[in-house]
Scaffold this active site. Structure first.
Site, PDB file in Angstrom:
ATOM      1  N   TYR A 214       0.866  -1.089   0.089  1.00 52.22           N
ATOM      2  CA  TYR A 214      -0.217  -0.085  -0.068  1.00 52.22           C
ATOM      3  C   TYR A 214       0.782   1.276   0.011  1.00 52.22           C
ATOM      4  CZ  TYR A 214      -3.699   3.100   1.140  1.00 52.22           C
ATOM      5  OH  TYR A 214      -4.742   4.188   1.091  1.00 52.22           O
TER       6      TYR A 214
ATOM      7  N   PHE B 270      -7.470  19.650 -24.887  1.00 50.59           N
ATOM      8  CA  PHE B 270      -8.058  18.577 -24.980  1.00 50.59           C
ATOM      9  C   PHE B 270      -9.311  18.406 -24.278  1.00 50.59           C
ATOM     10  CE2 PHE B 270      -9.067  14.191 -23.989  1.00 50.59           C
ATOM     11  CZ  PHE B 270      -9.157  13.563 -25.314  1.00 50.59           C
ATOM     12  N   ASP B 271     -10.399  17.839 -24.707  1.00 52.59           N
ATOM     13  CA  ASP B 271     -11.564  17.569 -24.408  1.00 52.59           C
ATOM     14  C   ASP B 271     -11.668  17.771 -22.659  1.00 52.59           C
ATOM     15  OD1 ASP B 271     -11.635  16.589 -26.831  1.00 52.59           O
ATOM     16  OD2 ASP B 271     -13.245  15.184 -26.263  1.00 52.59           O
TER      17      ASP B 271
ATOM     18  N   ASP C 138       0.586  19.697 -21.095  1.00 56.94           N
ATOM     19  CA  ASP C 138      -0.230  18.528 -21.080  1.00 56.94           C
ATOM     20  C   ASP C 138       0.821  17.632 -22.135  1.00 56.94           C
ATOM     21  OD1 ASP C 138      -1.830  16.518 -22.202  1.00 56.94           O
ATOM     22  OD2 ASP C 138      -3.576  17.811 -22.519  1.00 56.94           O
TER      23      ASP C 138
ATOM     24  N   ALA D 145       0.722  14.518 -23.030  1.00 53.53           N
ATOM     25  CA  ALA D 145       0.437  13.117 -23.590  1.00 53.53           C
ATOM     26  C   ALA D 145       1.329  12.534 -24.467  1.00 53.53           C
ATOM     27  CB  ALA D 145      -0.962  13.126 -23.996  1.00 53.53           C
TER      28      ALA D 145
ATOM     29  N   LYS E  57      -0.306   7.174 -23.508  1.00 53.60           N
ATOM     30  CA  LYS E  57      -0.069   7.409 -25.104  1.00 53.60           C
ATOM     31  C   LYS E  57       1.708   7.022 -25.246  1.00 53.60           C
ATOM     32  CE  LYS E  57      -3.951   9.807 -24.917  1.00 53.60           C
ATOM     33  NZ  LYS E  57      -4.627   9.999 -23.594  1.00 53.60           N
TER      34      LYS E  57
ATOM     35  N   HIS F 263     -21.157  12.375 -27.839  1.00 56.78           N
ATOM     36  CA  HIS F 263     -20.808  11.338 -29.055  1.00 56.78           C
ATOM     37  C   HIS F 263     -20.548   9.943 -28.608  1.00 56.78           C
ATOM     38  CE1 HIS F 263     -17.323  13.493 -27.340  1.00 56.78           C
ATOM     39  NE2 HIS F 263     -16.374  12.133 -27.747  1.00 56.78           N
TER      40      HIS F 263
HETATM   41  N1  F0G Z   1      -4.619  15.492 -22.884  1.00 58.83           N
HETATM   42  C1  F0G Z   1      -4.461  14.980 -24.387  1.00 58.83           C
HETATM   43  C2  F0G Z   1      -3.709  16.047 -25.203  1.00 58.83           C
HETATM   44  C3  F0G Z   1      -5.115  13.962 -24.513  1.00 58.83           C
HETATM   45  O1  F0G Z   1      -5.081  13.563 -25.944  1.00 58.83           O
HETATM   46  C4  F0G Z   1      -5.991  13.150 -23.583  1.00 58.83           C
HETATM   47  C5  F0G Z   1      -6.671  11.961 -24.001  1.00 58.83           C
HETATM   48  C6  F0G Z   1      -6.014  13.558 -22.291  1.00 58.83           C
HETATM   49  C7  F0G Z   1      -5.169  14.608 -21.969  1.00 58.83           C
HETATM   50  C8  F0G Z   1      -6.751  12.751 -21.392  1.00 58.83           C
HETATM   51  O2  F0G Z   1      -5.928  11.607 -21.073  1.00 58.83           O
HETATM   52  O3  F0G Z   1      -7.493   9.870 -21.442  1.00 58.83           O
HETATM   53  O4  F0G Z   1      -5.431   9.494 -19.987  1.00 58.83           O
HETATM   54  O5  F0G Z   1      -7.542  10.499 -19.231  1.00 58.83           O
HETATM   55  N2  F0G Z   1      -6.825  11.474 -25.205  1.00 58.83           N
HETATM   56  C9  F0G Z   1      -7.423  10.381 -25.863  1.00 58.83           C
HETATM   57  C10 F0G Z   1      -7.791  10.460 -27.304  1.00 58.83           C
HETATM   58  C11 F0G Z   1      -8.648   9.724 -24.973  1.00 58.83           C
HETATM   59  O6  F0G Z   1      -8.212   9.429 -27.678  1.00 58.83           O
HETATM   60  O7  F0G Z   1      -7.146  11.429 -27.725  1.00 58.83           O
HETATM   61  P1  F0G Z   1      -6.713  10.380 -20.335  1.00 58.83           P
END
Ligand code: F0G
Length: 459
Positions: free
Chosen positions: A72, A124-125, A215, A217, A258, A450
């Site tokens: 843990y 990103f979304d 960010d 990723a 990623k 979506h």
């Molecule tokens: N930032 C970027 C640039 C991303 O592309 C994503 C996720 C996230 C943050 C969030 O990360 O999914 O680990 O919580 N992108 C995926 C995509 C889902 O299909 O582009 P996460």
């Protein structure tokens, strides 16, 4: 004709794929209400829905999984992740979390106050979602070239520095909570950001005392583009490019699903602000669990500590970016329109250009994604008006600037022959493009529609 860069690995374990007929796929789509998220993955032949968490781990990573320490507190894997972050990014502090959006949830409340805005090259979304949840306003200031899908530009993901300065002057420094630099710029087509642009953004941030967050990723793919496209970096090691990129920021959030090639995992990095790191640890415990596991199993931490290094390997990156370029170039040779040059993790097909007879409110990006599934069992996704949703106040359908169908390529999973199948399918679709129909929505939830909306073809 571009040559395929051969894999710098061989295959030790395989996962069989089910082949389906067109008639079967027609039925599956009706049952899924024409929403590709509603398909069983067993009914998909080539899955390009996302490159997130879908990569193939190496034998070394799998060995790490078996030897993971599930304590843990104070697990071995935690220490390995800390050491890797210090080495690769030269950041003093790191916090593992379960994925990228968890990193945003834990870090952002310490940087962004209600009513402030967050300026990004492109959110990103989920980043946009977390800014909005905190009562902030997300603002995207990507360079104008990002919208020109036809012309080669080495760094279409860049921040527009003039607009950044103008925006800060317009809203007032005290109303800007943070600047987020997304590398690579996913929503613009996986387009990279240059070192000079990261540096210039950081100079603006420093001048005004605004914290800058990366960010991260797809940071390794971004570093590879800097090495191959930006003057002065051809002979610099990827790890040194990474260190320089991150030296310009104060903190980072990372979806490790990623470029760190794990199926689940995320990270927060804090360069040297101890006070900020104490706040991060404070929010990790209620949201993600104790700080030495941060939402992950001990085995996941092991795989992450190894994947961070595999993701920045120069031979791997050459193959990875080469694979996307191969697919993009073959499609361009066949006259299939797409965001050019191709980005790091995906090919973004220009559905507006390919299906000009389908208006935005009949979702050309989604129509093309559905057609690809019907044609060859390939799953992709819409990044256009269908994903953009309706206006939250008027409930009118918004029109996206670009109608993309994204083919996101999982890491180390598909071979050259799979890409050739995709090219053939798109050639056939292009020849019969005028017969592809638009879609209408028959049911949708109030937000993020979506993923779960139901659709039907327009007769
Ligand atoms: N930032 C970027 C640039 C991303 O592309 C994503 C996720 C996230 C943050 C969030 O990360 O999914 O680990 O919580 N992108 C995926 C995509 C889902 O299909 O582009 P996460």
């Amino acid at each position: 004709m571009r040559k395929y860069v051969a894999e710098p690995f061989k295959i030790k374990m395989v996962e069989p794929l089910k082949m389906t007929t067109r008639a079967e796929r027609e039925e599956k789509l009706i049952a899924a209400n024409y929403n590709l998220f509603a398909l069983d993955s067993d009914d998909v032949y080539i899955d390009f829905l996302t490159d997130s968490g879908t990569g193939a781990m190496s034998d070394t990573q799998w060995a790490g999984i078996v030897s993971g320490d599930e304590s843990y507190a104070g697990a071995r894997g935690y220490k390995k992740v800390m050491t890797a972050v210090k080495d690769i990014f030269n950041y003093e502090y790191a916090q593992p979390v379960h994925q990228g959006r968890a990193a945003e949830q834990v870090l952002f409340p310490s940087l962004l106050k209600k009513g402030q805005c967050c300026i990004s090259n492109m959110h990103f979304d989920t980043t946009r979602g977390h800014v909005t949840l905190l009562g902030g306003t997300p603002i995207d200031l990507v360079v104008a070239e990002a919208k020109d899908t036809l012309t080669f530009m080495p760094f279409k993901g860049n921040m527009d520095i003039d607009r950044l300065n103008a925006k800060i002057a317009e809203v007032g420094v005290e109303n800007v909570g943070m600047i987020v630099m997304t590398i690579t710029n996913n929503s613009a087509g996986g387009q990279p950001v240059s070192m000079s642009n990261i540096k210039a953004t950081s100079e603006v941030a420093k001048k005004h005392g605004i914290p800058m967050v990366i960010d991260a990723a797809r940071y390794a793919e971004n570093a590879y583009f800097i090495k191959t496209r930006e003057e002065g970096y051809a002979d610099v090691e990827i790890i040194d490019i990474v260190r320089e990129m991150f030296s310009y920021a104060d903190a980072f959030t990372m979806s490790a699903k990623k470029d760190a090639i794990v199926n689940m995992g995320g990270l927060i990095g804090v360069k040297n602000d101890e006070e900020l790191f104490v706040k991060v640890k404070g929010l990790t415990i209620p949201y993600e669990g104790f700080v030495t596991y941060g939402g992950l199993a001990g085995r996941d931490l092991e795989a992450l500590s190894i994947g961070l290094y595999e993701g920045i390997d120069a031979d791997f990156l050459k193959y990875r970016i080469g694979q996307i370029e191969y697919l993009g170039d073959k499609l361009r040779d066949a006259g299939v329109p797409l965001q050019y040059p191709t980005g790091g993790h995906a090919v973004f097909l220009d559905a507006k250009e390919l299906l000009p007879h389908i208006p935005y409110h009949q979702f050309p990006g989604q129509a093309l994604a559905l057609e690809l599934y019907l044609e060859a069992g390939i799953r992709s996704c819409d990044i256009g008006s269908y994903m953009l949703d309706v206006d939250p106040v008027t409930r009118e359908q918004k029109e996206a600037e670009m109608e993309f169908t994204r083919l996101a390529i999982p890491r180390r999973v598909y071979t050259q022959a799979h890409f050739d199948v995709v090219v053939e399918a798109l050639k056939t679709i292009k020849e019969n493009a005028d017969k592809v129909k638009g879609y209408e929505i028959t049911w949708q939830p109030p937000i993020l529609r979506h993923f779960t909306a139901k659709l039907k073809p327009i007769k």
